[in-house]
Design an enzyme around this catalytic site. Structure first.
Site, PDB file in Angstrom:
ATOM      1  CB  CYS A  33      -0.461   5.866   3.893  1.00 60.50           C
ATOM      2  SG  CYS A  33      -1.362   5.149   5.273  1.00 60.50           S
TER       3      CYS A  33
ATOM      4  CD  GLU B  46      -5.571   1.373   5.192  1.00 57.75           C
ATOM      5  OE1 GLU B  46      -5.918   1.633   4.014  1.00 57.75           O
ATOM      6  OE2 GLU B  46      -5.204   2.243   5.998  1.00 57.75           O
TER       7      GLU B  46
ATOM      8  CG  HIS C 250      -1.931   1.082   1.249  1.00 58.97           C
ATOM      9  ND1 HIS C 250      -2.266   1.805   2.374  1.00 58.97           N
ATOM     10  CD2 HIS C 250      -2.718   1.565   0.251  1.00 58.97           C
ATOM     11  CE1 HIS C 250      -3.218   2.665   2.076  1.00 58.97           C
ATOM     12  NE2 HIS C 250      -3.517   2.553   0.801  1.00 58.97           N
TER      13      HIS C 250
ATOM     14  CG  HIS D 284       1.109 -12.877  -0.653  1.00 58.97           C
ATOM     15  ND1 HIS D 284      -0.007 -13.217   0.072  1.00 58.97           N
ATOM     16  CD2 HIS D 284       2.125 -12.812   0.233  1.00 58.97           C
ATOM     17  CE1 HIS D 284       0.320 -13.359   1.335  1.00 58.97           C
ATOM     18  NE2 HIS D 284       1.601 -13.112   1.480  1.00 58.97           N
TER      19      HIS D 284
ATOM     20  CG  HIS E  47      -2.439  -2.015   5.232  1.00 58.91           C
ATOM     21  ND1 HIS E  47      -2.339  -1.507   6.502  1.00 58.91           N
ATOM     22  CD2 HIS E  47      -2.312  -0.947   4.395  1.00 58.91           C
ATOM     23  CE1 HIS E  47      -2.168  -0.197   6.444  1.00 58.91           C
ATOM     24  NE2 HIS E  47      -2.134   0.172   5.176  1.00 58.91           N
TER      25      HIS E  47
ATOM     26  CG  HIS F  76       2.512   1.102   4.297  1.00 52.60           C
ATOM     27  ND1 HIS F  76       2.431   2.234   3.524  1.00 52.60           N
ATOM     28  CD2 HIS F  76       1.257   0.833   4.712  1.00 52.60           C
ATOM     29  CE1 HIS F  76       1.176   2.641   3.486  1.00 52.60           C
ATOM     30  NE2 HIS F  76       0.441   1.803   4.190  1.00 52.60           N
TER      31      HIS F  76
HETATM   32 ZN   LIG Z   1      -1.611   1.887   4.283  1.00 48.78          ZN
END
Ligand SMILES: [Zn+2]
Length: 116
Positions: free
Chosen positions: A25, A101, A17, A65, A31, A29
């Site tokens: 954000c 999230e 994300h 993934h 989630h 990164h």
């Molecule tokens: Zn995020």
């Protein structure tokens, strides 16, 4: 009169994300997302389903993934998901999608087909 049937599915996916420019954000990164889907409609087709559970799973699995980075907010993500399921068939009358999230944050969107 056609009977309405409501189905529900819950599932999980892991995805990258990034919200460019966002204070928290903005950096890449990931989630562990959870999704919940409620779909109400008139059953049809070979199996007389409102929608095949696998079709719901497949939609979200495209992000699991994968090398796709989700570049939308959770709120935009649920709007897109609702539109996708809503537009699959005129027999689908109501769609609600909730995407978590994090374990304590979700966005939810709902769309209802009104007879004209
Ligand atoms: Zn995020």
């Amino acid at each position: 009169m056609d009977r309405l049937v409501k189905i529900y599915k819950v599932g999980y996916f892991e995805s990258a994300h990034q919200l460019r420019g966002h204070e928290k954000c903005g950096l890449l990164h990931g989630h562990s997302y959870k999704y919940e889907v409620w779909i109400t409609g008139i059953r049809s087709g070979e199996w007389n389903f409102v929608i095949d559970f696998h079709d719901i799973k497949n939609y979200f699995n495209q992000f699991d993934h994968s090398n796709k980075v989700i570049t939308k907010s959770c709120e935009d993500f649920v709007v897109d998901a609702v539109d996708y399921f809503f537009n699959l068939s005129e027999n689908i009358k109501k769609v609600k999608v909730r995407v978590w999230e994090t374990v304590n944050s979700y966005a939810e969107h709902e769309r209802i087909r009104i007879k004209s």
